[in-house]
Structures are given as structure tokens and as C-alpha cells.
Write a protein that holds these residues in place. Structure first.
Motif, PDB file in Angstrom:
ATOM      1  N   GLU A   1       1.006  -1.191  -0.057  1.00 47.52           N
ATOM      2  CA  GLU A   1       0.017   0.008   0.106  1.00 47.52           C
ATOM      3  C   GLU A   1       0.923   1.142   0.043  1.00 47.52           C
TER       4      GLU A   1
ATOM      5  N   HIS B   1      -9.342  -1.932  -4.420  1.00 47.87           N
ATOM      6  CA  HIS B   1      -9.974  -0.762  -3.668  1.00 47.87           C
ATOM      7  C   HIS B   1      -9.617   0.700  -4.311  1.00 47.87           C
TER       8      HIS B   1
ATOM      9  N   HIS C   1      -7.961  -0.269  -8.170  1.00 45.65           N
ATOM     10  CA  HIS C   1      -6.676  -1.011  -8.612  1.00 45.65           C
ATOM     11  C   HIS C   1      -6.964  -2.296  -7.991  1.00 45.65           C
TER      12      HIS C   1
ATOM     13  N   HIS D   1      -4.499  -5.229  -5.591  1.00 46.96           N
ATOM     14  CA  HIS D   1      -3.236  -5.812  -5.394  1.00 46.96           C
ATOM     15  C   HIS D   1      -3.153  -6.998  -5.359  1.00 46.96           C
TER      16      HIS D   1
HETATM   17 ZN    ZN Z   1      -3.907   0.310  -2.967  1.00 49.76          ZN
END
Ligand code: ZN
Ligand code: ZN
Length: 370
Positions: free
Chosen positions: A119, A142, A148, A150
Motif C-alpha cells: 500500500e 480498492h 486498482h 493488489h
Molecule cells: Zn491500494
């Protein structure tokens, strides 16, 4: 004959789920999001267009999910138009290269950008593992400035896949190699479907600084992937590809090929209009051995300790992060950047930068000995 081919190419470019059997263009791997439910009332419709131009695969999307948007982070869902341009004929590079610390590193088959397994700096001190920190929706995405991923959730992308079948392509990395879901054939005859696994180990809580919490350690067994979370496995005729995995780094761990030059940059029209070329922050530069040596002297830190904090030891191929390195060393971000001769991106006024470490006044920091 060639006219016929051109006509077919036109038709297939308009109808995404189909592709000419003899074409290397993987447009058929992408979802036709125009038929989807979309993100919900009040949001723009998702848009994905795919074409192949000479040596490039070009994906144009607005980063709106094709499924109902569930808000996790405070940022609103907004359309961000961007082209993702990747090599159509990806090749393995001599050495792997790190993912960008932030910003797109590829694109999923629904046009949503892939980010790395960390993040940003919020909440402080940040850069944690977003899966571990449970700040992703059920499709493992999110919003920040744009929606996008992760990590990749097969259930959200692999339309019609049945339990026990090999995974389809879920995304393309910025180096052009495909990213399959976690399941694939164990051998050429597909006698068994197995789950491919990451070879990264968790060494401490990844709440902050995910890249320091995990280390790559090669493992025995056909199910284990390389440092970048890929392999030249029997499951796809020996050609190189990545697999999304259940554990870190979830999508790619680095690039095995050569990524497109705009990797990590948002390049969207809205952000470009605000004045910054490329929209996103420039990737943090990798210091040379000479810069590290000089900075160690200036900061009064042992060179190997500084190299370790900068993630330059043990053959690591991970993003640079000076904020995290400074924290690990217990010094200021500005002091570390200045000692290395880099300007700090957020600095209000330009620093003298470069010549500073060379014989200039070292100041009180010289007193610090470790
Ligand atoms: Zn993110
Ligand atoms: Zn594979």
C-alpha cells in the motif's frame, strides 16, 4: 485473402471475447465488460478496448469495475482513462527488475490496473500488505486515485471457470507476460491440476513495509514459482508466464521481462491536466555502490547496514523506498536522501542535492556512530 484478414481483425477488435485463431493478439483473453452489470447506479459504465499495433498490446480502459463497487477506502470511485501499452512478444530480460513502489504494473482482463503487493504511505508509516491489512474488497481491489488490484480473485474475473479446471489468463504484466490464475496443469498431458505457490516467506508482520516483511527463498517442487511469481512451466508449453498466488506477492514479485517505459505512471488525462507530466510520482532511483559508500561515511553508518536498509543486499529485486529505509535506520528521510545525493520529491524548495555528499560540510550528523 489479406483483405479478409483485415476485415476479420476489424470485427474482432469490436467484439472482445473473440480472436482470430492464428493471431498472436490476446484480445480474446479480455472480458466484454459492456455486457456486465457495472459498478452500480451513479457510476460511469466500465470501458475496455484492446488492440494490437505492430509489436504492442494496447489496452485502453477507464478503471471502473464490471461488478458492484463496494467502498473500502475513503476515496471515491472515479473513471480514469489510460492506455496500457505492453510488448506483444515479451522476452525474458537478462536480469529481473523491481516493480514500481506505487502505480500500475500491469492490467487485468477487465481493464483494472495491477498495483504491487504494498500500500502507499497511509496510514502512517504505511507500505504494508493490503491483503494482510484487510483493506481490499471481495475482488481484492480498492480505490486510491483510481480503483486498482493488489491481488487477483479468480471468482471475479474467470467467467465460466469450473472447479478443478486450469486457470485462464487474468491479467497482463507491463512486461507483456500473461498472468494466469493459481491453478494449472502439473505436466504436458495435464494428468493433474495443481495450485501454484509463491516462494516468498513471511518473516514478520507485514502490517508496514511489506517488502521487508517477506523474503524470496527458492523452494523444491514444480508448484513453486520464481522470485517474480512466474515460471516457464509445462502448463503452457514451457513459455514464461506469471501466476496469481494466494500469498505474497499475490500477482508479480518483480518483472522477468522488460516492462513498458510508463510503468508506475498513472498517465491518465485528468491527472496530467494538473500539470505533472505522467501524473504519478517518479520511481525512486536506485543508488550506485559509490553513492551508498559515500552516504554511509556521511551518516556515520556501517555500509552493510545502510545497504541492507536500502534493500540492496541478498540479491533482492524489490522497489526502492527511502522513507522505509530511513525509518529502519532511525534517521530522517531528508537526511538519507541528501546523503545519497538525491532530491526529496516532496521537498518544498529544490535541494542542492548532488555535490552535497562530496567533501561538503557534513554537519552534526557526522557525530552519529553506530
Ligand atoms: Zn491500494
Ligand atoms: Zn504455469
Amino acid at each position: 485473402m489479406s483483405n479478409m484478414k483485415a476485415l476479420l481483425a476489424c470485427i474482432f477488435a469490436a467484439a472482445l471475447p473473440m480472436a482470430a485463431a492464428d493471431s498472436p493478439c490476446p484480445a480474446g483473453a479480455f472480458l466484454d465488460v459492456s455486457q456486465s452489470a457495472g459498478a452500480g447506479e451513479g457510476f460511469p459504465r466500465p470501458r475496455v478496448e484492446v488492440k494490437c499495433e505492430a509489436d504492442s498490446l494496447v489496452v485502453s480502459s477507464n478503471a471502473i469495475p464490471h461488478y458492484k463497487f463496494v467502498q473500502i477506502t475513503p476515496n471515491p470511485l472515479v473513471a480514469l482513462d489510460r492506455d496500457y501499452r505492453m510488448p506483444l512478444y515479451p522476452k525474458l530480460a537478462e536480469d529481473p527488475s523491481p516493480l514500481p513502489l506505487l502505480g500500475p504494473s500491469g492490467v487485468a482482463i477487465n481493464g483494472i490496473p495491477l498495483f504491487g503487493p504494498n500500500e502507499g504511505p497511509v496510514p502512517y508509516p504505511g507500505f504494508g500488505d493490503p491483503v494482510y491489512n484487510a483493506i481490499l474488497d471481495d475482488c481484492l481491489g480498492h480505490t486510491a486515485r483510481q480503483y486498482h488490484y493488489h491481488a487477483l480473485a479468480e471468482a471475479c474475473l474467470a467467467v465460466g471457470k469450473r472447479y478443478g479446471e486450469p486457470s485462464p489468463v487474468l491479467a497482463f504484466a507491463a512486461d507483456g507476460f500473461p498472468v494466469y490464475g493459481p491453478f494449472g496443469c502439473a505436466d504436458e498431458t495435464c494428468s493433474e491440476v495443481i495450485e501454484f505457490k509463491s516462494s516468498w516467506d513471511e518473516r514478520r508482520s507485514p502490517r508496514n513495509d511489506a517488502w521487508d516483511a517477506y523474503r524470496y527463498a527458492p523452494k523444491e517442487g514444480a508448484e513453486y514459482l520464481d522470485r517474480c511469481n512466474g515460471h516457464s512451466g509445462n502448463d503452457h508449453g514451457g513459455s514464461y508466464h506469471y501466476h496469481a498466488t494466494a500469498t505474497f506477492p499475490y500477482i508479480m514479485g518483480c518483472f522477468s521481462g522488460t516492462p513498458a517505459s510508463d510503468v508506475g505512471r498513472l498517465e491518465d488525462r485528468q491527472l496530467s491536466r494538473r500539470g505533472q507530466r505522467g501524473g504519478g510520482p517518479p520511481p525512486e532511483p536506485r543508488p550506485t555502490a559509490a553513492q551508498v559508500r559515500r552516504a554511509a561515511v556521511e551518516l556515520g553508518i556501517k555500509e552493510d547496514k545502510l545497504a541492507e536498509a536500502l534493500r540492496l543486499t541478498d540479491g533482492r529485486v524489490v522497489p526502492m523506498n527511502y522513507a522505509a529505509a530511513a525509518r529502519a535506520l532511525g534517521i530522517g528521510h531528508r537526511a538519507l536522501s541528501a546523503a545519497l545525493g538525491f532530491e526529496l520529491p516532496q521537498a518544498g524548495r529544490p535541494q542542492r542535492g548532488r555535490g552535497r555528499g562530496r567533501g561538503g560540510p557534513g554537519g552534526p550528523r557526522r557525530a552519529r556512530r553506530l
